[in-house]
Design a protein around this motif. Structure first.
Motif, PDB file in Angstrom:
ATOM      1  N   ALA A 602       0.862  -1.187   0.000  1.00  0.00           N
ATOM      2  CA  ALA A 602       0.000   0.000   0.000  1.00  0.00           C
ATOM      3  C   ALA A 602       0.892   1.228   0.000  1.00  0.00           C
ATOM      4  CB  ALA A 602      -0.924   0.000   1.207  1.00  0.00           C
ATOM      5  N   CYS A 603       0.586   2.213  -0.858  1.00  0.00           N
ATOM      6  CA  CYS A 603       1.446   3.375  -1.040  1.00  0.00           C
ATOM      7  C   CYS A 603       0.762   4.653  -0.532  1.00  0.00           C
ATOM      8  CB  CYS A 603       1.807   3.560  -2.523  1.00  0.00           C
ATOM      9  SG  CYS A 603       2.788   2.193  -3.202  1.00  0.00           S
ATOM     10  N   THR A 616      -3.507  -1.506   7.195  1.00  0.00           N
ATOM     11  CA  THR A 616      -4.709  -2.309   6.934  1.00  0.00           C
ATOM     12  C   THR A 616      -4.841  -2.622   5.445  1.00  0.00           C
ATOM     13  OG1 THR A 616      -5.828  -1.316   8.836  1.00  0.00           O
ATOM     14  CG2 THR A 616      -7.202  -2.380   7.174  1.00  0.00           C
ATOM     15  N   ASN A 617      -4.601  -1.648   4.598  1.00  0.00           N
ATOM     16  CA  ASN A 617      -4.728  -1.871   3.161  1.00  0.00           C
ATOM     17  C   ASN A 617      -3.631  -2.790   2.637  1.00  0.00           C
ATOM     18  OD1 ASN A 617      -6.946  -0.230   3.199  1.00  0.00           O
ATOM     19  ND2 ASN A 617      -5.897   1.576   2.417  1.00  0.00           N
ATOM     20  N   TYR A 636      -2.467  -2.733  -3.429  1.00  0.00           N
ATOM     21  CA  TYR A 636      -3.811  -2.547  -2.859  1.00  0.00           C
ATOM     22  C   TYR A 636      -4.740  -1.948  -3.904  1.00  0.00           C
ATOM     23  CZ  TYR A 636      -7.632  -0.418  -0.305  1.00  0.00           C
ATOM     24  OH  TYR A 636      -8.873  -0.032   0.114  1.00  0.00           O
ATOM     25  N   SER A 637      -6.003  -2.434  -3.851  1.00  0.00           N
ATOM     26  CA  SER A 637      -7.086  -1.817  -4.624  1.00  0.00           C
ATOM     27  C   SER A 637      -8.316  -1.767  -3.724  1.00  0.00           C
ATOM     28  CB  SER A 637      -7.380  -2.627  -5.895  1.00  0.00           C
ATOM     29  OG  SER A 637      -7.911  -3.896  -5.550  1.00  0.00           O
ATOM     30  N   GLN A 641     -10.317  -4.150   0.050  1.00  0.00           N
ATOM     31  CA  GLN A 641     -10.859  -3.744   1.343  1.00  0.00           C
ATOM     32  C   GLN A 641     -12.253  -4.328   1.539  1.00  0.00           C
ATOM     33  OE1 GLN A 641      -8.999  -2.086   3.550  1.00  0.00           O
ATOM     34  NE2 GLN A 641     -10.607  -2.555   5.006  1.00  0.00           N
ATOM     35  N   ALA A 642     -13.005  -4.403   0.451  1.00  0.00           N
ATOM     36  CA  ALA A 642     -14.326  -5.025   0.547  1.00  0.00           C
ATOM     37  C   ALA A 642     -14.197  -6.499   0.901  1.00  0.00           C
ATOM     38  CB  ALA A 642     -15.078  -4.847  -0.779  1.00  0.00           C
ATOM     39  N   ASP A 643     -13.187  -7.171   0.319  1.00  0.00           N
ATOM     40  CA  ASP A 643     -12.959  -8.578   0.665  1.00  0.00           C
ATOM     41  C   ASP A 643     -12.595  -8.721   2.134  1.00  0.00           C
ATOM     42  OD1 ASP A 643     -13.487  -9.244  -1.930  1.00  0.00           O
ATOM     43  OD2 ASP A 643     -11.369  -9.335  -2.539  1.00  0.00           O
TER      44      ASP A 643
END
Length: 916
Positions: A602-603, A616-617, A636-637, A641-643
């Motif tokens: 995650a950036c 978290t991401n 990350y996309s 996060q939905a998953d």
């Protein structure tokens, strides 16, 4: 004083001292000889005890061998082997000691097997090494060696009998011949054993006589020598009284001869009469306590006190006393020296010394030019420098500021103005090392105001600074790997984000999770797992270098912070290198372990603007990599996060699944491959979610293990499977074997077998109809508890199958357990049959192993006719797979088992009713 001592009773004591030494030597010699005799007796006791054990072992070996020859009982052969090993061990130790080339540890182990007293071992080694020519000893050793031949022949008979019984029941005539051989060898051994025991006993009697005579003669000779020496010494003592009297009266110190029993003065010299103001007649007969008051008993034997003079004044004196004998009277010679001047000096010195010594801190007293004049004991302990070692040095020459620079002149300016300076410095020890020091310097001035001395007080603050650094390190680093812990990692992330935000740059959080690390912990030990984590941390740090920060935030989860990035490709390049280095095998102890990792990235600022969001991401991206591919990395996309939220919701809904009856069982048949008849079914768990529909076990079982629900689910599955068996029985269907998967969490519980027994009894089901499946990893994870549980299930009659055989990190030692009834060959080996030669060789080896160990094999995942024919030719007994049937509802199983029902699948046949 020294002259008086040399001609007083002390020279007499020195002259008599050789007599005392001689007497002590005589007594010591006798005690040494007595001790030596006791050691010899202990050695003899060891020989006798060893002889008793050896004789019993020899006789018992013959008895056990006769019993084995008559019955073929393996226990009797094992008993013979045990006694023969003891006899062989004794013989080996005897010959090794006699040769002079031996390992004391091996000899000690041999003596332990022969139940030799540990205290007797040195003596026995000495006697076997050096005393074999002594009377009876040589004969005993010769008889002992003579017994080696018959014993080896007995061992040969045992091997012949063992070989014969391994081939079946031997011929009776041959057995009688062997019995005669054993009895004949026993007849040869019996006189040797009896002779050995007799020689050892006679040797003990002979040695006891020799020891008594040696002690007696030595004591007589030593006593005669001592008496001769006493005569010569006493003859030299005569004629000393006149010389003593002359020196006695001319001494400058007061000398009093005092009766030791009554304390009254017997004689006094001229100085004593002057100090007390008495003449000889008035002083003789008086008690010494009338004139002398003791105040202090010193460690060197002197007594400091006060002597009352003629005019009533008290004179400080030092008294030293020695006791001698005047005929039958014990007399104490007391020498009193005037110490008035010394008392005054010591009082002043004591005040200063006590003040200096009582300080726990190091103290330096320096002259006005800062050259050391005196130091206390605490300073010597801290630095190693004594006053002599510091001669000509200034105390500030050994000290500098913490940065290494010399003490500045401002220090002395502060002392000049304020009289004191306190600060942290770095001090050098005598051995060249340095340490941090808290230094306080004060100036002592004369009445004119000039500096007369400097007093420096020092404190070693190494421990305090080390503790401070250690606490700071422990608070910021993981104790196992030394990487940054969660709090430190998040703090460093905050700094990186702040810098990136200020400079409009980029930062990235890389989340690393090891694939299949739980299998390593299950198959090996947690200690091996910890060592593996340390190795992983070392590779991450090596690959990262100084380009970022590595951390461990828990378990097998690692994080990496990359700051000052210009593009996402820099993070992906590092992730690729990490995947490569982490996939290389790890050498951990005696093992070589191979694993992989899943990485999420995650950036900042694209994927989050604060630390919790970025971590978290990155975690969500890692989970996506693990779920989709493993040994891969993902950026990350938002979908990830939905998953993640879906997984959290799944955990919450799983807790309600049991109470809401959302679980159901499907049953997949297992067929006998030769006949095609159904012999068993496997209960397979399914979760029918009210909104999501069917959820695969691979998705919710790991979650159940994490939440601690797996045991309750296992219990529900087993209970539902038993209820289904009972329902089929009531419907009149043929009885089948029911296979149920059980997790290690429940299998390792102490009351597991009792729960199984009560469940079967409550449903009136035969234990033989239940088969419990457990994986290889769970067997090794549970260790001894697993073995006890397996034996208990075997005694109950419940079958146990090893599921997914060949896919775990395990040895095959557990296959030797009689409690293992079935072995399920994993579908990963079946899938490539018959074209994949490697899979074919592995499967054939597994089937051969099952035949040799009397274990029933079950092949999983059979989907083609070719796989069926290959396994049938290779000797597989039972099979399971889509070729025969997919997992079906209970009513479908009932239809398959209904009498007279014909199946479309040619591989499935009904179980005949009479088979139940």
């Amino acid at each position: 004083m020294d002259l008086i001592r040399s001609t007083s009773p002390r020279p007499l004591s020195r002259r008599l001292r050789p007599l005392a030494y001689g007497l002590v030597a005589v007594i010591g010699l006798i005690l040494m000889l007595t001790w030596g005799a006791l050691q010899v007796q202990v050695t003899l006791a060891g020989f006798l005890n060893g002889e008793s054990v050896w004789s019993k072992a020899q006789k018992q070996a013959v008895v056990d061998l006769l019993g084995y020859a008559q019955s073929g009982d393996a226990a009797r052969l094992a008993a013979f082997r045990k006694n023969y090993e003891l006899l062989s061990s004794d013989g080996w130790a005897r010959d090794a000691i006699a040769s002079g080339h031996y390992d004391r540890t091996l000899i000690h182990q041999a003596f332990q097997r022969g139940k030799i007293l540990p205290q007797a071992e040195p003596g026995m080694i000495f006697m076997l090494r050096c005393c074999t020519a002594a009377p009876h000893m040589g004969e005993a050793v010769a008889l002992w060696r003579a017994a080696d031949g018959p014993l080896r022949q007995l061992d040969g008979v045992a091997k012949e009998l063992s070989d014969a019984y391994s081939r079946g029941q031997p011929d009776q005539a041959w057995l009688h011949w062997q019995l005669d051989r054993i009895n004949g060898l026993n007849n040869d051994l019996e006189p040797l054993t009896n002779g050995f025991s007799l020689e050892v006993a006679q040797g003990a009697i002979w040695l006891g006589r020799v020891l008594f005579l040696a002690v007696f003669l030595t004591a007589c000779v030593a006593s005669l020598l001592w008496l001769r020496m006493a005569q010569r010494i006493l003859s030299r003592i005569r004629g000393t009284e006149e010389r003593y009297s002359l020196l006695f009266n001319s001494a400058a110190d007061a000398i009093l001869m005092v009766d030791e029993e009554t304390g009254r003065i017997l004689e006094a010299n001229r100085t004593a009469l002057q100090w007390t103001g008495r003449d000889v007649d008035n002083l003789t007969g008086e008690e010494l306590s009338t004139f002398f008051t003791p105040l202090l008993h010193r460690a060197d034997g002197a007594i400091t006190g006060e002597l009352r003079t003629a005019d009533g004044e008290l004179r400080p004196v030092e008294m030293r006393s020695s006791v001698t004998d005047w005929g039958t009277r014990s007399v104490r010679q007391s020498i009193l020296r005037d110490i008035t001047e010394r008392v005054n000096l010591e009082q002043q010195r004591r005040i200063a010394s006590e003040a200096l010594a009582s300080i726990a801190e190091g103290v330096i007293i320096a002259e006005a030019d800062r050259r050391v004049a005196r130091v206390n004991a605490a300073h010597i302990r801290m630095t190693g420098f004594t006053v002599q070692a510091l001669q000509g040095l200034r105390f500030d020459d050994l000290r500098c500021l913490p940065d290494g620079s010399p003490l500045p002149n401002s220090v002395w300016d502060v002392i000049e103005a304020e009289g004191n300076w306190v600060g942290e410095v770095r001090s050098r020890r005598m051995d060249g090392t340095s340490y941090p020091e808290l230094l306080s310097i004060s100036a002592i001035r004369n009445p004119e105001g000039d500096v007369q001395h400097y007093v420096a007080v020092i404190n070693n603050i190494s421990a305090a600074k080390a503790n401070e650094q250690r606490l700071q390190y422990m608070a910021a680093h993981d104790t196992l790997t030394g990487l940054a812990n969660r709090a430190e990692f998040e703090r460093r992330c905050v700094q990186a984000i702040t810098t990136a935000e200020r400079e409009r740059g980029m930062a990235a959080v890389v989340f690393i999770d090891l694939d299949a690390f739980k299998a390593v912990n299950d198959s090996y030990t947690h200690a091996i797992g910890d060592h593996l984590l340390v190795k992983v941390a070392e590779r991450i740090v090596y690959e990262l270098g100084d380009r970022g920060v590595a951390g461990r935030i828990g378990g097998d989860e690692f994080t990496v912070l990359l700051s000052d990035l210009h593009s996402r490709e820099q993070a992906s390049a590092l992730a690729g290198r990490l995947l490569t280095v982490l996939s290389a095998p790890f050498a951990v102890g005696d093992y070589e372990l191979a694993l992989s990792a899943s990485i999420g990235i995650a950036c900042f600022p694209l994927d989050g603007t604060d630390v919790p969001t970025l971590i978290t991401n990155a975690d969500a991206a890692m989970y996506a990599a693990k779920t989709e591919e493993r040994n891969a990395f993902r950026f990350y996309s938002p979908r990830m996060q939905a998953d993640a939220r879906r997984r959290i919701a799944l955990a919450s809904e799983l807790r309600k699944a049991l109470s809401e009856s959302e679980f159901r069982l499907m049953y997949q048949p297992t067929v006998e491959m030769r006949t095609g008849r159904i012999v068993a079914v496997e209960a397979l768990l399914r979760w029918y979610h009210p909104q999501r529909g069917l959820i695969a076990p691979g998705e919710f079982i790991p979650m159940a293990e994490k939440l601690g629900l797996i045991r309750r689910i296992d219990q529900w599955v087993l209970q539902a499977a038993c209820e289904q068996m009972s329902a089929w029985d009531k419907a009149g269907l043929p009885p089948l074997r029911m296979a149920v998967n059980v997790s290690a969490n429940w299998f390792g519980q102490a009351n597991f077998v009792d729960e199984i027994r009560m469940l079967l009894e409550s449903r009136r089901l035969a234990p033989e109809r239940l088969m419990l499946e457990i994986t290889e990893g769970a067997i090794l994870r549970l260790g001894e508890e697993m073995e006890r549980t397996l034996h208990a299930l075997h005694s109950l009659g419940v079958g146990v199958a090893i599921d997914d055989f060949g896919t775990g990190y395990s040895s095959m030692s557990y296959l030797k357990l009689r409690a293992i009834d079935y072995l399920k060959i994993d579908q990963s080996f079946v899938a490539g049959l018959p074209d994949d030669a490697s899979d074919g060789a592995i499967v054939e080896s597994m089937l051969t192993l099952c035949r040799r160990l009397d274990i029933s094999p079950i092949a999983e995942g059979i989907e083609t006719e070719e796989q069926h024919r290959f396994l049938l030719r290779a000797g597989c007994v039972e099979g399971q797979g889509f070729l025969y049937s997919r997992p079906v509802e209970p009513d479908v199983i009932a239809q398959l088992l209904s009498p007279g029902r014909r199946q479309n699948n040619s591989h499935l046949r009904l179980v005949p009713p009479e088979a139940g």
